[in-house]
Design a protein around this motif. Sequence first.
Motif, mmCIF file in Angstrom:
data_model
loop_
_atom_site.group_PDB
_atom_site.id
_atom_site.type_symbol
_atom_site.label_atom_id
_atom_site.label_comp_id
_atom_site.label_asym_id
_atom_site.label_seq_id
_atom_site.Cartn_x
_atom_site.Cartn_y
_atom_site.Cartn_z
ATOM 1 N N PRO A 65 0.817 -1.225 0.000
ATOM 2 C CA PRO A 65 0.000 0.000 0.000
ATOM 3 C C PRO A 65 0.845 1.267 0.000
ATOM 4 C CG PRO A 65 0.103 -0.920 2.200
ATOM 5 C CD PRO A 65 0.917 -1.831 1.328
ATOM 6 N N PHE A 66 0.380 2.300 -0.699
ATOM 7 C CA PHE A 66 1.091 3.591 -0.676
ATOM 8 C C PHE A 66 1.082 4.186 0.738
ATOM 9 C CE2 PHE A 66 0.428 3.377 -5.276
ATOM 10 C CZ PHE A 66 1.700 3.733 -5.705
ATOM 11 N N ALA A 67 0.063 3.803 1.545
ATOM 12 C CA ALA A 67 -0.044 4.354 2.902
ATOM 13 C C ALA A 67 1.179 4.001 3.733
ATOM 14 C CB ALA A 67 -1.307 3.834 3.577
ATOM 15 N N ALA A 68 1.898 2.935 3.337
ATOM 16 C CA ALA A 68 3.082 2.537 4.096
ATOM 17 C C ALA A 68 4.372 3.124 3.509
ATOM 18 C CB ALA A 68 3.162 1.012 4.153
ATOM 19 N N THR A 69 4.232 4.057 2.547
ATOM 20 C CA THR A 69 5.442 4.709 2.026
ATOM 21 C C THR A 69 5.521 6.135 2.590
ATOM 22 O OG1 THR A 69 4.475 5.737 0.064
ATOM 23 C CG2 THR A 69 5.222 3.466 -0.191
ATOM 24 N N GLY A 70 6.727 6.522 2.964
ATOM 25 C CA GLY A 70 6.925 7.855 3.540
ATOM 26 C C GLY A 70 6.550 8.948 2.560
ATOM 27 N N ARG A 71 6.862 8.753 1.267
ATOM 28 C CA ARG A 71 6.632 9.812 0.284
ATOM 29 C C ARG A 71 5.142 10.104 0.101
ATOM 30 N NH1 ARG A 71 9.531 12.151 -4.014
ATOM 31 N NH2 ARG A 71 8.521 14.167 -4.263
ATOM 32 N N ALA A 72 4.318 9.024 -0.012
ATOM 33 C CA ALA A 72 2.881 9.235 -0.205
ATOM 34 C C ALA A 72 2.285 9.938 1.009
ATOM 35 C CB ALA A 72 2.175 7.907 -0.467
ATOM 36 N N LYS A 73 2.789 9.580 2.186
ATOM 37 C CA LYS A 73 2.303 10.243 3.414
ATOM 38 C C LYS A 73 2.711 11.717 3.404
ATOM 39 C CE LYS A 73 1.715 6.942 7.213
ATOM 40 N NZ LYS A 73 0.289 6.881 7.006
ATOM 41 N N ALA A 74 3.972 11.980 3.031
ATOM 42 C CA ALA A 74 4.450 13.367 2.999
ATOM 43 C C ALA A 74 3.640 14.195 1.999
ATOM 44 C CB ALA A 74 5.931 13.387 2.630
ATOM 45 N N MET A 75 3.185 13.534 0.937
ATOM 46 C CA MET A 75 2.385 14.218 -0.089
ATOM 47 C C MET A 75 0.917 14.342 0.304
ATOM 48 S SD MET A 75 3.951 12.180 -3.344
ATOM 49 C CE MET A 75 2.624 12.614 -4.436
ATOM 50 N N GLU A 76 0.562 13.712 1.431
ATOM 51 C CA GLU A 76 -0.843 13.680 1.870
ATOM 52 C C GLU A 76 -1.703 12.889 0.871
ATOM 53 O OE1 GLU A 76 -1.357 14.939 4.918
ATOM 54 O OE2 GLU A 76 -3.455 14.340 4.884
ATOM 55 N N GLU A 77 -1.085 11.870 0.237
ATOM 56 C CA GLU A 77 -1.845 11.045 -0.712
ATOM 57 C C GLU A 77 -1.604 9.547 -0.448
ATOM 58 O OE1 GLU A 77 -2.107 12.283 -4.854
ATOM 59 O OE2 GLU A 77 -1.060 14.120 -4.294
ATOM 60 N N PRO A 78 -1.878 9.086 0.786
ATOM 61 C CA PRO A 78 -1.581 7.684 1.110
ATOM 62 C C PRO A 78 -2.700 6.739 0.647
ATOM 63 C CG PRO A 78 -2.414 8.812 3.036
ATOM 64 C CD PRO A 78 -2.492 9.799 1.917
ATOM 65 N N ILE A 79 -2.936 6.749 -0.649
ATOM 66 C CA ILE A 79 -4.098 6.018 -1.200
ATOM 67 C C ILE A 79 -3.623 4.982 -2.214
ATOM 68 C CG2 ILE A 79 -6.041 6.342 -2.807
ATOM 69 C CD1 ILE A 79 -6.487 9.047 -1.407
ATOM 70 N N GLY A 80 -4.251 3.800 -2.196
ATOM 71 C CA GLY A 80 -4.015 2.805 -3.243
ATOM 72 C C GLY A 80 -2.855 1.874 -2.947
ATOM 73 N N PHE A 81 -2.463 1.117 -3.970
ATOM 74 C CA PHE A 81 -1.429 0.080 -3.779
ATOM 75 C C PHE A 81 -0.825 -0.323 -5.124
ATOM 76 C CE2 PHE A 81 -5.439 -1.979 -4.643
ATOM 77 C CZ PHE A 81 -5.098 -3.008 -5.514
ATOM 78 N N VAL A 82 0.242 -1.099 -5.030
ATOM 79 C CA VAL A 82 0.870 -1.712 -6.219
ATOM 80 C C VAL A 82 0.807 -3.220 -6.031
ATOM 81 C CG1 VAL A 82 3.024 -2.010 -7.514
ATOM 82 C CG2 VAL A 82 2.472 0.223 -6.513
ATOM 83 N N LYS A 83 0.483 -3.929 -7.108
ATOM 84 C CA LYS A 83 0.481 -5.389 -7.054
ATOM 85 C C LYS A 83 1.360 -5.941 -8.180
ATOM 86 C CE LYS A 83 -3.467 -7.844 -6.572
ATOM 87 N NZ LYS A 83 -4.740 -8.444 -7.027
ATOM 88 N N VAL A 84 2.299 -6.810 -7.811
ATOM 89 C CA VAL A 84 3.171 -7.453 -8.813
ATOM 90 C C VAL A 84 2.745 -8.915 -8.907
ATOM 91 C CG1 VAL A 84 5.537 -8.159 -9.349
ATOM 92 C CG2 VAL A 84 5.107 -5.884 -8.378
ATOM 93 N N VAL A 85 2.512 -9.376 -10.140
ATOM 94 C CA VAL A 85 2.105 -10.763 -10.352
ATOM 95 C C VAL A 85 3.217 -11.463 -11.143
ATOM 96 C CG1 VAL A 85 0.294 -12.279 -11.260
ATOM 97 C CG2 VAL A 85 -0.301 -9.971 -10.497
ATOM 98 N N ALA A 86 3.690 -12.626 -10.628
ATOM 99 C CA ALA A 86 4.799 -13.324 -11.294
ATOM 100 C C ALA A 86 4.465 -14.802 -11.480
ATOM 101 C CB ALA A 86 6.065 -13.178 -10.461
#
Length: 475
Positions: A387-408
């Motif tokens: 989740p972006f909520a667990a990244t410092g940058r998204a929090k600093a931007m006030e946009e801790p929304i969504g996620f990335v999913k990698v499928v292998a």
Amino acid sequence: MSENFDVVVIGGGPGGYVAAIRCAQLGLNTVCIDKQTNAKGASSLGGTCLNVGCIPSKALLDSSEQFHKLNHQFAAHGIHAQSVSIDVEKMQSRKNGIVKSLTSGIAQLFKANKVKFIHGTAKVVADHTVTVVNSDGELTDTFTAQHIILAPGSTPVELKSMPFNHNTIVDSTGALNFDRVPERIGIIGAGVIGLELGSVWNRLGADVIILEAMDKFLAAADPQVSKEAARQFKKQGLDIRLGAMVQSVKEESGKVTLTYTKGDSEHQEVVDRVIVAVGRRPATDGLLSSDCGVITDDRGFIEVDDDCRTSIENVWAVGDAVRGPMLAHKSSEEGVAVAERIAGGHGHVDFNTVPWVIYTAPEIAWVGKTEAELKEEGIEFKSGSFPFAATGRAKAMEEPIGFVKVVADKNTDRILGVHMVGPHVSELISECVLAMEFRASSEDLARTIHAHPTLSEAVHEAALAVEKRAIHKVG
Ligand code: FAD
Ligand code: NAD
């Protein structure tokens, strides 16, 4: 008398103009014919994308997002503004200025690359011959060519039940040009255009109701991505109604009454503007004479093989008017590949790595296969998300929304798809396209150093999560 060229390109959009420039770079004597005009009736290169598509829509998305942030997000940063207002005329003239500068840029690129440009409507007739008429229908030019590249693009689908009147019932072009914010807008179709243009006018203050015929929202995207996007759009006030079938449209005193059914019940909505965004169709009407030999299918798409060859030797077709996704970058890649093939090289387009981006807020982006597609194909896979909520940058931007999913791939670890919803994912997806292009494994992504603090750390952590070793994630 007809003039002879190595290559005649019909259409000056991202498929055609890029093909023409690449042909010229490869030493081929090239002419490009395009009929698009601007509001003043002058030629305007760049096709749908630059004139009435990608570029003007992104300009409005950006303006409206700034307005929305000022109204709703800046307070969290301690920034307060009084009497915020939107000057629609100024916003539209900024957009028109961007379009003008980019479209005239293509004309300059043509000059610099010695591509001859003809403004007019072209038709392919027999024997590799192309005729051109002006806006009065008078024949102005006749060209013969060793090769012809067809790049006529596409136009909006019009519904019989609600023909465009270019005032209260409009297509995407009309919706890009509203001169004030309508109070209430009904959008038919919750696809890419419905969501992007719905977001623009919703952020500026319109009530937006989107009527979508299908029961599933954004069916082509990863279901978790669609679910998160739907949740965020609802919060923003976009009223998306699925399984809604419009039955009739009635216009009275400048208002439009939409009658639709949802399941067994009938509903009505009265709106000021209707935007019909139910897809696009190939712009091939009148392009091909009956004896030219180029075959189209029953929907008007030009039939081509994997290499964009039509049924007639040395006549090629690219972009929205042929099979595959209707995306500017897909058109351009096909245009370049065809130019390379004509010049004796090896053009190549990898359809497995065409990125999709929807420029809403949050943005949505993906490349490759979804887990549902892989299941259907019986391919075993593993996946990791972050989740972006667990990244410092998204929090600093006030946009801790969504996620990335990698499928292998479960056995080889090769990346088969990446799916994202969140801030600036339109930019983050390129790293994943490159990884897939290089046949990378999720471990390759996991071993790649990502700068801190950046949003790209969510891609890194999602790759680590494939082997359940994400660092900043609990569980
Ligand atoms: P076009 O861009 O349609 O160009 C075809 C050109 O050929 C036109 O100028 C047309 O006038 C001309 N032409 C047609 N017939 C003739 C003829 N007989 N003689 C002479 N000229 C002719 N895609 C993205 O990838 N990203 C986006 O963000 C994006 N946003 C969009 C937003 C909107 C509102 C719309 C409508 C589309 C958007 N698209 C986007 C889709 C993108 O615009 C198209 O996929 C792309 O423009 C297709 O390129 P093309 O060259 O195949 O055709
Ligand atoms: P779309 O195919 O994305 O969406 C059309 C939607 O309308 C679908 O969800 C469909 O189920 C629905 N629909 C169809 N008939 C309907 C009906 N009668 N009533 C209610 N809903 C109905 O098409 P679009 O949004 O018009 O966009 C056209 C093309 O332009 C897209 O295929 C896309 O490739 C391109 N585009 C791309 C971008 C981008 O890349 N960001 C942006 C805009 C457009």
